[in-house]
Design an enzyme around this catalytic site. Structure first.
Site, PDB file in Angstrom:
ATOM      1  N   ASP A 269      -7.860  22.093  -9.666  1.00 51.94           N
ATOM      2  CA  ASP A 269      -8.184  20.954 -10.522  1.00 51.94           C
ATOM      3  C   ASP A 269      -7.757  21.342 -11.934  1.00 51.94           C
ATOM      4  O   ASP A 269      -8.413  22.123 -12.609  1.00 51.94           O
ATOM      5  CB  ASP A 269      -9.677  20.651 -10.458  1.00 51.94           C
ATOM      6  CG  ASP A 269     -10.062  19.408 -11.258  1.00 51.94           C
ATOM      7  OD1 ASP A 269      -9.307  19.039 -12.183  1.00 51.94           O
ATOM      8  OD2 ASP A 269     -11.127  18.832 -10.976  1.00 51.94           O
TER       9      ASP A 269
ATOM     10  N   LYS B 201      -8.624  10.822 -17.095  1.00 51.39           N
ATOM     11  CA  LYS B 201      -8.828  11.543 -18.349  1.00 51.39           C
ATOM     12  C   LYS B 201      -7.608  11.418 -19.257  1.00 51.39           C
ATOM     13  O   LYS B 201      -7.337  10.355 -19.795  1.00 51.39           O
ATOM     14  CB  LYS B 201      -9.188  12.994 -18.059  1.00 51.39           C
ATOM     15  CG  LYS B 201     -10.281  13.190 -17.006  1.00 51.39           C
ATOM     16  CD  LYS B 201     -11.612  12.603 -17.399  1.00 51.39           C
ATOM     17  CE  LYS B 201     -12.761  13.084 -16.531  1.00 51.39           C
ATOM     18  NZ  LYS B 201     -12.720  12.656 -15.125  1.00 51.39           N
TER      19      LYS B 201
ATOM     20  N   ARG C  37       0.816  -1.214   0.000  1.00 52.49           N
ATOM     21  CA  ARG C  37       0.000   0.000   0.000  1.00 52.49           C
ATOM     22  C   ARG C  37       0.852   1.267   0.000  1.00 52.49           C
ATOM     23  O   ARG C  37       0.420   2.329  -0.467  1.00 52.49           O
ATOM     24  CB  ARG C  37      -0.943  -0.012   1.211  1.00 52.49           C
ATOM     25  CG  ARG C  37      -1.767   1.248   1.353  1.00 52.49           C
ATOM     26  CD  ARG C  37      -2.850   1.102   2.411  1.00 52.49           C
ATOM     27  NE  ARG C  37      -2.354   0.644   3.696  1.00 52.49           N
ATOM     28  CZ  ARG C  37      -1.717   1.426   4.585  1.00 52.49           C
ATOM     29  NH1 ARG C  37      -1.481   2.689   4.309  1.00 52.49           N
ATOM     30  NH2 ARG C  37      -1.333   0.921   5.740  1.00 52.49           N
TER      31      ARG C  37
ATOM     32  N   TYR D 236     -16.441  20.971 -10.697  1.00 51.97           N
ATOM     33  CA  TYR D 236     -16.952  19.643 -11.025  1.00 51.97           C
ATOM     34  C   TYR D 236     -18.081  19.289 -10.053  1.00 51.97           C
ATOM     35  O   TYR D 236     -17.964  19.486  -8.846  1.00 51.97           O
ATOM     36  CB  TYR D 236     -15.776  18.684 -10.908  1.00 51.97           C
ATOM     37  CG  TYR D 236     -15.997  17.227 -11.101  1.00 51.97           C
ATOM     38  CD1 TYR D 236     -16.671  16.725 -12.214  1.00 51.97           C
ATOM     39  CD2 TYR D 236     -15.441  16.309 -10.202  1.00 51.97           C
ATOM     40  CE1 TYR D 236     -16.820  15.360 -12.397  1.00 51.97           C
ATOM     41  CE2 TYR D 236     -15.578  14.947 -10.380  1.00 51.97           C
ATOM     42  CZ  TYR D 236     -16.272  14.476 -11.474  1.00 51.97           C
ATOM     43  OH  TYR D 236     -16.410  13.121 -11.656  1.00 51.97           O
TER      44      TYR D 236
END
Length: 390
Positions: A181, A206, A56, A109
């Protein structure tokens, strides 16, 4: 990576994060799927004397991607997250806590707004939304407990361009952090940290992934925010799988070439759409008449494939006829892949309504031939006209 600080960003995208020497000359870092990592002896375990100590906390797969992204961003540290939304949450939680005040752009967003109005509110973080065209006037919205300003430029539905340097100057003078962002532009087209941003956020789903098959986000911090970001990320137990890291890194290698094509195709479509009778407005900062064009030209190196349209008022059957018959444009959420997409946009605002009399559509121009995309849209407009009242 070649030891040259003057490398162009396209070269950085190809070379950064490669670990060929550690992997027998293999160009791409292999996929590591790991939880337990074994130590040679007790002394090594107690000292955590190993480059990787637990799955992790990192593997060569995640390390390669983090190193490459950090180089592209010009940052100090990058953390990987399971999604873009999680990257937004991680960035905010690294700088805000109970009783803090957060300023958020009103064109953010949609899920970011839900996060602020839901979970962050329950945690005692108060959000005030501000007009996305606000620059240095944002000073008027600061309170004693304002710890951060969250930006999204351009906004992913209505594409207002924010004056990030002006906002950063005001925020830093008051001891607040600036979060951005930057998914629309990526670090290739907007150098967030160099323009005053402290935490640069990207939905790697994206353009980093680029093939509609990865869910991932990341946050890159400047030196002053790196330690707190890494601490927050670790305490939240966040992790990106080796498989997803491999796919994202593969996409990153070709991102400059793909983005250049997205830029070219979207701008050509936007110019053509401006001339169509059914269109009231094209929302693209690369167009000379766009309200954000001057800031875009000053601060950006290009435009991505995402932009918006405002149709003249039209009945729902005509809208359905227009959209349902499209063949090159898919109807689906997300964007940034090789494929072209179109969806109706549900624009939410708090500060002031978005001025659109007709429906708003969001287009992602993919890598298809622009003539085919234009022909597909033209046939859609013919269907729309056929359904419209005489």
């Amino acid at each position: 990576m070649p030891d040259d600080k003057n490398l162009k960003i396209e070269t950085i995208a190809v070379h950064a994060g490669r670990m060929s020497a550690e992997h027998f000359g293999v160009v791409n870092t292999p996929v590591y799927r790991a939880s337990t990592i074994l130590y040679e002896n007790l002394a090594a375990l107690e000292a955590a004397d190993a480059p990787y100590i637990y799955g992790r906390l990192g593997t060569p797969s995640s390390g390669s991607l983090e190193e490459a992204v950090t180089a592209l961003e010009g940052g100090s540290r990058t953390v990987l997250c399971p999604s873009g939304l999680n990257a937004v949450a991680t960035a905010i939680l690294s700088v805000c806590g109970a009783d803090d005040h957060l300023l958020v752009t009103d064109n953010c967003y949609g899920p970011t707004r839900s996060l602020c109005d839901g979970t962050l509110r329950r945690l005692g973080i108060e959000t005030t939304y501000y007009d996305p065209v606000t620059g240095s006037e944002i000073a008027e919205l600061f309170r004693p407990r304002t710890t951060a300003v969250f930006c999204e430029s351009p906004g992913s539905l209505t594409f207002e361009v924010q004056d990030i340097p002006a906002i950063a100057e005001v925020a830093h003078a008051r001891g607040a952090s600036v979060l951005l962002d930057n998914t629309w532009a990526t670090p290739l087209f907007f150098e967030a940290l160099a323009r005053g941003v402290d935490l640069s956020i990207q939905s790697a789903t994206k353009y980093i992934g680029g093939h509609a098959d990865v869910m991932m986000g990341y946050v890159t911090a400047n030196e002053g925010h790196a330690e707190r970001l890494a601490e927050t990320h670790g305490q939240l137990g966040l992790y990106a799988s080796g498989d997803d890291c491999f796919l994202a890194l593969r996409g990153l290698r070709t991102m400059p070439v793909r983005l250049a094509r997205h830029h070219e195709t979207a701008l050509e479509l936007a110019l053509w759409l401006k001339k169509q009778p059914a269109i009231a407005q094209v929302l693209h900062p690369g167009l000379a008449g766009d309200p954000g064009h001057a800031i875009w030209r000053r601060d950006f190196k290009g435009a991505s494939g995402l932009f918006g349209l405002v149709l003249k008022p039209v009945a729902n059957p005509a809208m359905s006829a227009f959209l349902d018959g499209l063949e090159c444009f898919g109807l689906g959420y997300s964007w940034g892949g090789y494929e072209s997409l179109i969806v109706p946009a549900n624009v939410r605002r708090t500060v002031r309504p978005f001025p659109a009399a007709g429906p708003v559509l969001r287009i992602h121009a993919g890598l298809e031939n622009v003539d085919d995309l234009r022909a597909d849209l033209e046939m859609g407009f013919e269907r729309l006209r056929a359904q419209a009242p005489a």
